[in-house]
Design an enzyme around this catalytic site. Structure first.
Site, short mmCIF file in Angstrom:
data_model
loop_
_atom_site.label_atom_id
_atom_site.label_comp_id
_atom_site.label_asym_id
_atom_site.label_seq_id
_atom_site.Cartn_x
_atom_site.Cartn_y
_atom_site.Cartn_z
N ASP A 163 30.76 41.47 29.96
CA ASP A 163 32.16 41.72 30.28
C ASP A 163 32.23 43.06 31.01
O ASP A 163 32.61 44.08 30.44
CB ASP A 163 32.97 41.75 28.96
CG ASP A 163 34.44 42.00 29.22
OD1 ASP A 163 34.86 41.90 30.38
OD2 ASP A 163 35.15 42.32 28.25
N ASP B 299 37.67 43.75 29.99
CA ASP B 299 39.02 43.27 29.72
C ASP B 299 39.02 42.24 28.60
O ASP B 299 40.02 41.57 28.34
CB ASP B 299 39.65 42.68 31.00
CG ASP B 299 38.85 41.47 31.51
OD1 ASP B 299 37.78 41.18 30.93
OD2 ASP B 299 39.30 40.83 32.48
N SER C 155 41.84 27.00 27.42
CA SER C 155 43.18 27.46 27.80
C SER C 155 43.42 27.33 29.30
O SER C 155 44.48 27.74 29.79
CB SER C 155 43.37 28.91 27.36
OG SER C 155 42.32 29.69 27.94
N HIS D 84 -9.37 53.04 11.66
CA HIS D 84 -10.42 53.93 12.16
C HIS D 84 -9.76 55.16 12.79
O HIS D 84 -8.75 55.03 13.46
CB HIS D 84 -11.24 53.17 13.22
CG HIS D 84 -12.21 54.04 13.96
ND1 HIS D 84 -12.06 54.38 15.30
CD2 HIS D 84 -13.35 54.64 13.56
CE1 HIS D 84 -13.08 55.15 15.67
NE2 HIS D 84 -13.87 55.33 14.65
N HIS E 176 -10.85 64.77 16.26
CA HIS E 176 -12.05 64.05 16.70
C HIS E 176 -13.00 65.10 17.25
O HIS E 176 -12.80 65.60 18.35
CB HIS E 176 -11.66 63.01 17.75
CG HIS E 176 -12.70 61.94 17.92
ND1 HIS E 176 -13.36 61.38 16.85
CD2 HIS E 176 -13.19 61.34 19.02
CE1 HIS E 176 -14.21 60.46 17.30
NE2 HIS E 176 -14.13 60.42 18.61
N LYS F 175 -20.32 61.18 0.80
CA LYS F 175 -21.68 61.35 0.27
C LYS F 175 -21.60 61.93 -1.14
O LYS F 175 -20.64 62.60 -1.49
CB LYS F 175 -22.45 62.32 1.17
CG LYS F 175 -22.72 61.77 2.58
CD LYS F 175 -24.07 61.09 2.64
CE LYS F 175 -24.21 60.11 3.78
NZ LYS F 175 -24.42 60.66 5.08
N ARG G 61 -18.51 49.00 5.61
CA ARG G 61 -17.45 49.45 6.52
C ARG G 61 -17.96 49.33 7.95
O ARG G 61 -19.07 49.77 8.26
CB ARG G 61 -17.08 50.90 6.21
CG ARG G 61 -16.07 51.48 7.18
CD ARG G 61 -15.62 52.88 6.74
NE ARG G 61 -14.86 53.54 7.79
CZ ARG G 61 -15.41 54.23 8.77
NH1 ARG G 61 -16.73 54.38 8.84
NH2 ARG G 61 -14.65 54.78 9.69
N ASP H 33 4.13 34.55 30.72
CA ASP H 33 4.87 34.26 31.94
C ASP H 33 3.83 33.95 33.01
O ASP H 33 3.06 34.82 33.41
CB ASP H 33 5.70 35.51 32.31
CG ASP H 33 6.51 35.31 33.58
OD1 ASP H 33 6.59 34.15 34.06
OD2 ASP H 33 7.07 36.31 34.08
#
Length: 755
Positions: free
Chosen positions: A146, A150, A184, A304, A349, A434, A546, A703
């Protein structure tokens, strides 16, 4: 029409938000800028812009928010705590991997209004039922389209809206629907008429066809007709009768139909779109597995280099990364600790340009967030690069901050023959590191050892037991790795997770203790899987292993965890910060069992004498292959990929199976031109599943693009054993793993013995 029911817009806090406030948006100590924020009329969209003038503005939806934190509850706000008191500060936390927004209000009252207001709106958004959600969705579209505000929509605005909604429709058809809805005859639609227009537009012929197959009069399903549908199509067997009653109660909007114990087409469609009509077995969403077996009998959701939000060389280290991983149900987090300059160990790191955080701050964050998503134990995997003094400092922090939460003694004082269970370890944090000697001996030797665990070099793999190197992209200090000592205080905190170098399966079978565990790089684990798969499986019935990504993955990319799960590896550590296929598989496996981060391995991966080999699935006892047939019927309201004006997606669906090597497969439908709104495929994809207990099924929508790679639209991944047969909706997730309602696929699944 007001989608809110009891209007939340009348709430005093929400009123303040709608009036708008000037808040300071803070990104760092030096970046603090004033922005004007306000809540739009829909009660869902938060809008903000930099200056009162100028056109540029941004918006986000309350549905994207997960929580509001009050006070200095983020690294950024803590860094400016001197400047702005806590009662002015708050943080908006988003779902998925989207960054938080830190804000500072001008007065404590205004801060409170926003904190409480946003919390109420989040609660409202989370507790909407299917119908309210759909109404809200329609209301949002009306607001967007809109343009002249209005409260009416002319045909030109409707045509524009259809484009926005991913619908490509010829002019005549659109005009026909528009005229039908314009009761309407005013040449424009008001909100009620627009709701009617939207209803005609979204009428689902394919659902109507299924409804017609079972409805005697074509108007409604009587109780026994619904029961018949549940038994025949949804394969619900004995419980169909009871379930039919519950479904009418729960989803039928018409009181008249309810009184007749009947279900209308609206109710039927609502049931099919609900959680119960979804492809995921509702009983597997809850905690349904036996949690009293040894830790080694579970797959454990593991992260990790948890401290990183981006790549491994220059990325930002952050406490938020721990919060995000723990909230996703992660139960094994990693800390890389190094000597800090002022006696306080830091985490980053090593030998790279990633930023640093204090070890003690991470432990405080762990204490606060460890058990929000799950009560089951968290393993703290310590990559220790500190000298003895700062190791002792770490031990003090662990004891002081975590207190009783940290497990420091044997559960019953007995040396275990098998690991304790997740049930027995509820609410505990276990240190993996350890240790000097074993649980049996209390000797006072000092162990000299390479203290870190991950053993990789930039130029490939070190295979000899002695060559432990710093991770890739690192500089070795003056060319040699210094031997370092272990601190007794830190060593004493290791109970059930003692890190040890791996000396082969035979050695482990003869000498290893159940509380000793090793770490393997992905390439070493892959090699062992190929050379000695069954030995690896037996090893994993008793001990934890692990697996971590190759040091060469400096971009924080991930490896496929499935190969490791196939041989029963429990702690398969992934870079949680990196979205994509591998994290989709991790989310998929751990979506069951209440997302608690522990999934019981199938029995043939828990038996110490197992003969199972992933390469020869037909060789195991109880081998029973299954035929999986998926009729991909239709798609609903797929999101636009390309925001360019007038571009509409050409969607296709691919179903991918991950599991033992023989089960790996992909099949896809053709693509549908220019329809992301209600594409219909009606294509059937078939698969043979040799080891159903290990298989994951991933639905991907893309897509189609003939010139370049297809664009990702949405996906959903789940364990094969959690699939409900029958007519089901698949609620799609974004690349980030967050929900994108109301986007879905409608499928018919059948599972039968393969003979």
């Amino acid at each position: 029409m007001d989608p809110e029911g009891s209007r939340i817009q009348d709430d005093p806090d929400v009123k303040i938000m709608m009036a708008g406030s000037t808040l300071r948006k803070v990104k760092s100590r030096s970046w603090k800028k004033q922005r004007h924020f306000r809540l739009l009329e829909d009660g869902l969209t938060i809008w903000y812009k930099s200056r009162w003038a100028g056109r540029g503005h941004s918006t986000f939806s309350v549905t994207e928010l997960e929580a509001v934190r009050e006070g200095h509850q983020s690294e950024v706000l803590l860094s400016i705590a001197e400047e702005f008191p806590a009662n002015l500060c708050f943080t908006l936390v988003f779902h998925g991997r989207q960054g938080n927004v830190d804000l500072v209000a001008e007065s404590p009252e205004e801060a409170q209004a926003w904190i409480q207001g946003v919390r109420k709106l989040i609660h409202k958004a989370q507790t909407m039922d299917e119908k309210e959600r759909l109404d809200q969705w329609v209301w949002d579209w009306f607001q967007k389209a809109d343009k002249n505000k209005d409260g009416k929509m002319n045909f030109k605005e409707v045509r524009k809206l259809l484009k926005m909604m991913n619908v490509d429709m010829n002019e005549e058809h659109a005009l026909h629907l528009f005229t039908m809805a314009d009761k309407s005859d005013s040449g424009s639609l008001e909100i009620e008429e627009f709701v009617h227009f939207y209803k005609i537009l979204t009428q689902r012929d394919e659902v109507w066809k299924v409804f017609q197959d079972y409805s005697g009069d074509g108007e409604k399903l009587m109780l026994e007709e619904l029961e018949n549908f549940l038994r025949t199509e949804q394969q619900e067997g004995e419980q169909s009768a009871q379930h039919a009653k519950e479904l009418i109660d729960r989803y039928e909007p018409s009181e008249i139909a309810k009184k007749q114990s009947a279900m209308s087409l609206d109710g039927f469609q609502m049931y099919l779109c609900s959680q119960e009509g979804s492809i995921f077995k509702p009983e597997h969403r809850h905690l349904y597995q036996d949690m009293s077996q040894p830790l080694s009998h579970y797959f454990i959701s593991s992260s990790h280099n948890t401290y990183l939000l981006e790549d491994q060389l220059r990325g930002h280290s952050s406490l938020e990364a721990y919060i995000q991983a723990l909230k996703r149900g992660c139960r094994c987090v990693e800390v890389d600790s190094w000597d800090g300059s002022d006696g306080e160990p830091v985490v980053y790191h090593g030998h790279t340009l990633t930023s640093k955080i204090l070890f003690r701050d991470i432990i405080s964050t762990l204490k606060e967030y460890a058990f929000k998503a799950s009560d089951f134990p968290v393993i703290l995997s310590l990559e220790n690069h500190c000298g003895v003094e700062q190791q002792t400092v770490m031990a003090q922090h662990l004891r002081q901050i975590l207190g009783d939460t940290l497990l420091t003694t044997l559960l019953d004082g007995q040396i275990p023959q098998q690991l304790p269970s997740p049930q027995e370890l509820k609410g505990k944090i276990l240190l993996k590191a350890k240790k000097i000697g074993g649980l049996e001996d209390c000797n006072d030797e000092t162990l000299t050892d390479e203290v870190s665990d991950e053993e990789e070099m930039a130029n490939g793999e070190a295979e000899s037991p002695t060559a432990e190197d710093p991770p890739a992209g690192c500089l070795k200090e003056n060319g040699k790795k210094s031997k370092s000592k272990l601190s007794r205080e830190l060593s004493d905190l290791v109970v059930y997770c003692k890190s040890l170098h791996f000396h082969g399966f035979e050695h482990a079978r003869l000498h290893a203790k159940c509380y000793e565990m090793s770490s393997f790089s992905e390439s070493k684990a892959k090699r062992l899987t190929k050379e000695a798969g069954t030995d690896f499986i037996r090893y994993n019935t008793r001990q934890l292993s692990r697996i971590y990504p190759s040091g060469l993955r400096t971009d924080s990319s991930n490896y496929n965890p499935q190969d490791m799960w196939n041989v029963g590896c429990q702690i398969v550590a992934l870079n949680f910060q990196t979205a994509g296929l591998e994290m989709d598989l991790n989310d998929g496996l751990f979506r069951q069992n209440n997302c608690c981060g522990y999934v019981l391995k199938p029995d043939f991966l828990r038996d110490g004498d197992t003969q199972f080999s992933p390469d020869k699935p037909e060789g195991r006892q109880g081998y029973r292959p299954l035929h999986l047939s998926i009729q991909v019927i239709s798609g609903q309201q797929l999101p636009k990929v390309n925001q360019k004006e007038g571009s509409i997606v050409d969607p296709l669906v691919r179903v991918e199976i991950y599991g033992v090597p023989q089960d790996q497969a992909k099949e896809e439908t053709s693509h549908i031109n220019n329809n992301g709104f209600n594409p219909v495929w009606n294509e059937t994809l078939n698969f043979i599943i040799h080891t159903p207990e290990l298989a994951l099924v991933r639905f991907v929508v893309e897509d189609y693009d003939k010139a370049s790679r297809n664009d990702f639209i949405g996906q959903f991944t789940l364990p094969f054993m959690c699939i409900q047969a029958g007519y089901r909706h698949i609620h799609l997730l974004s690349k980030d793993g967050t929900a994108i309602p109301p986007s879905s696929l409608f499928v018919n699944v059948s599972i039968s013995d393969f003979t």
